[in-house]
Design a protein around this motif. Structure first.
Motif, mmCIF file in Angstrom:
data_model
loop_
_atom_site.group_PDB
_atom_site.id
_atom_site.type_symbol
_atom_site.label_atom_id
_atom_site.label_comp_id
_atom_site.label_asym_id
_atom_site.label_seq_id
_atom_site.Cartn_x
_atom_site.Cartn_y
_atom_site.Cartn_z
ATOM 1 N N GLY A 93 -28.656 80.713 -43.034
ATOM 2 C CA GLY A 93 -28.715 79.402 -42.474
ATOM 3 C C GLY A 93 -29.938 79.390 -41.732
ATOM 4 O O GLY A 93 -30.872 79.983 -42.024
ATOM 5 N N TYR A 94 -30.298 78.312 -40.774
ATOM 6 C CA TYR A 94 -31.543 78.100 -40.152
ATOM 7 C C TYR A 94 -31.385 77.372 -39.020
ATOM 8 O O TYR A 94 -30.196 77.010 -38.460
ATOM 9 C CB TYR A 94 -32.286 76.918 -41.068
ATOM 10 N N LYS B 227 -40.023 77.172 -28.406
ATOM 11 C CA LYS B 227 -38.759 78.185 -27.956
ATOM 12 C C LYS B 227 -37.451 77.571 -27.801
ATOM 13 O O LYS B 227 -36.214 78.667 -27.505
ATOM 14 C CB LYS B 227 -39.293 79.224 -26.838
ATOM 15 N N ASN B 228 -37.132 76.457 -27.670
ATOM 16 C CA ASN B 228 -35.827 75.792 -27.389
ATOM 17 C C ASN B 228 -35.435 75.397 -28.896
ATOM 18 O O ASN B 228 -35.868 74.636 -29.562
ATOM 19 C CB ASN B 228 -36.063 74.666 -26.635
ATOM 20 N N ILE B 229 -34.213 75.862 -28.966
ATOM 21 C CA ILE B 229 -33.591 75.563 -30.347
ATOM 22 C C ILE B 229 -32.979 74.026 -30.103
ATOM 23 O O ILE B 229 -32.227 73.690 -29.282
ATOM 24 C CB ILE B 229 -32.245 76.465 -30.698
ATOM 25 N N ILE B 230 -33.480 73.322 -31.093
ATOM 26 C CA ILE B 230 -32.944 71.756 -31.160
ATOM 27 C C ILE B 230 -31.802 71.771 -32.139
ATOM 28 O O ILE B 230 -30.957 70.834 -31.883
ATOM 29 C CB ILE B 230 -34.241 71.066 -31.785
ATOM 30 N N GLN B 231 -31.668 72.628 -33.118
ATOM 31 C CA GLN B 231 -30.774 72.284 -34.161
ATOM 32 C C GLN B 231 -30.459 73.786 -34.881
ATOM 33 O O GLN B 231 -31.230 74.421 -35.016
ATOM 34 C CB GLN B 231 -31.132 71.385 -35.111
ATOM 35 N N TYR B 232 -29.131 73.705 -35.235
ATOM 36 C CA TYR B 232 -28.620 74.842 -35.850
ATOM 37 C C TYR B 232 -27.912 74.273 -37.348
ATOM 38 O O TYR B 232 -27.423 73.240 -37.382
ATOM 39 C CB TYR B 232 -27.562 75.548 -35.201
ATOM 40 N N SER B 233 -28.099 74.956 -38.275
ATOM 41 C CA SER B 233 -27.227 74.598 -39.711
ATOM 42 C C SER B 233 -26.020 75.208 -39.313
ATOM 43 O O SER B 233 -25.704 76.083 -38.494
ATOM 44 C CB SER B 233 -27.943 75.393 -40.686
ATOM 45 N N LYS C 56 -26.593 83.766 -36.846
ATOM 46 C CA LYS C 56 -27.008 83.168 -35.747
ATOM 47 C C LYS C 56 -27.588 83.488 -34.681
ATOM 48 O O LYS C 56 -28.727 83.044 -34.099
ATOM 49 C CB LYS C 56 -25.753 82.448 -35.218
ATOM 50 N N ASP C 57 -27.147 84.886 -34.565
ATOM 51 C CA ASP C 57 -28.010 85.703 -33.354
ATOM 52 C C ASP C 57 -29.334 86.023 -33.887
ATOM 53 O O ASP C 57 -30.269 85.749 -32.805
ATOM 54 C CB ASP C 57 -27.286 86.975 -33.152
ATOM 55 N N LEU C 58 -29.676 86.294 -35.114
ATOM 56 C CA LEU C 58 -30.999 86.465 -35.553
ATOM 57 C C LEU C 58 -31.894 85.328 -35.529
ATOM 58 O O LEU C 58 -32.949 85.391 -34.956
ATOM 59 C CB LEU C 58 -31.123 87.222 -37.073
ATOM 60 N N ALA C 59 -31.466 84.131 -35.963
ATOM 61 C CA ALA C 59 -32.146 82.980 -35.654
ATOM 62 C C ALA C 59 -32.488 82.635 -34.375
ATOM 63 O O ALA C 59 -33.599 82.229 -34.304
ATOM 64 C CB ALA C 59 -31.192 81.904 -36.442
ATOM 65 N N VAL D 205 -35.483 79.937 -41.462
ATOM 66 C CA VAL D 205 -34.424 80.373 -42.378
ATOM 67 C C VAL D 205 -33.997 81.773 -42.370
ATOM 68 O O VAL D 205 -35.007 82.532 -42.358
ATOM 69 C CB VAL D 205 -34.811 80.037 -43.695
ATOM 70 N N VAL D 206 -32.769 82.149 -42.395
ATOM 71 C CA VAL D 206 -32.410 83.612 -42.028
ATOM 72 C C VAL D 206 -31.303 83.823 -43.229
ATOM 73 O O VAL D 206 -30.556 83.277 -43.421
ATOM 74 C CB VAL D 206 -32.096 84.046 -40.902
#
Length: 153
Positions: free
Chosen positions: A63-64, A70-76, A92-95, A110-111
């Motif tokens: 996923g990505y 440093k703030n996550i705006i969006q997850y896949s 998700k944790d790694l991302a 992308v992980v």
């Protein structure tokens, strides 16, 4: 000769803020599109072109995230494949962890989150992230040019 400004400074500020928000939306949309394309290229390949699922964890960990300062705006979506619930969480944790390492600007991460992804890639020349990373690096300049044109409109 004097020039008098009739527009209130607050109106100029508001207009600039709206434009900055528009640029941010376009940037996030472009990164999201590239991220979705990467995830599709990684996940939606037959086993002979990538790897054969045992548990589904590796494919589920793909996923990505998009982050800014440093703030996550969006997850896949980290969609679960087979019994790969561990992969969803690990990806998700790694991302999230990687997003903390980028202190400024926008970043697309992308992980393939399972710790054995590198081993699978090295074993029998299986492709997990490598070809997609090369493809994405080719796409970034094209994406940025398109983004510049959209911003200029």
């Amino acid at each position: 000769m004097g020039i008098r400004m009739t527009t209130k400074l607050s109106e100029v500020h508001d207009m600039l803020m709206r434009e900055a928000e528009r640029v941010e939306r376009l940037t996030i949309r472009a990164l999201s599109k590239l991220g979705e394309q990467c995830v599709t290229k990684i996940r939606d390949r037959a086993g002979d072109k990538s790897w054969y699922d045992q548990t589904g964890n590796l494919r589920s960990s793909v996923g990505y995230v998009i982050a800014h300062n440093k703030n996550i705006i969006q997850y896949s979506t980290f969609n679960q494949v087979n019994q790969g619930s561990e992969g969803v969480k690990t990806g998700k944790d790694l991302a999230k962890e990687l997003a903390k390492r980028y202190s400024n600007n926008y970043v697309l991460i992308v992980v393939a989150g399972m710790n054995y992804a590198e081993f699978v890639e090295a074993m029998d020349n299986k492709d997990v992230l490598a070809s997609t990373e090369l493809w994405a690096r080719e796409q970034v300049p094209l994406m940025l040019e398109k983004l510049k044109r959209q911003i200029a409109k």
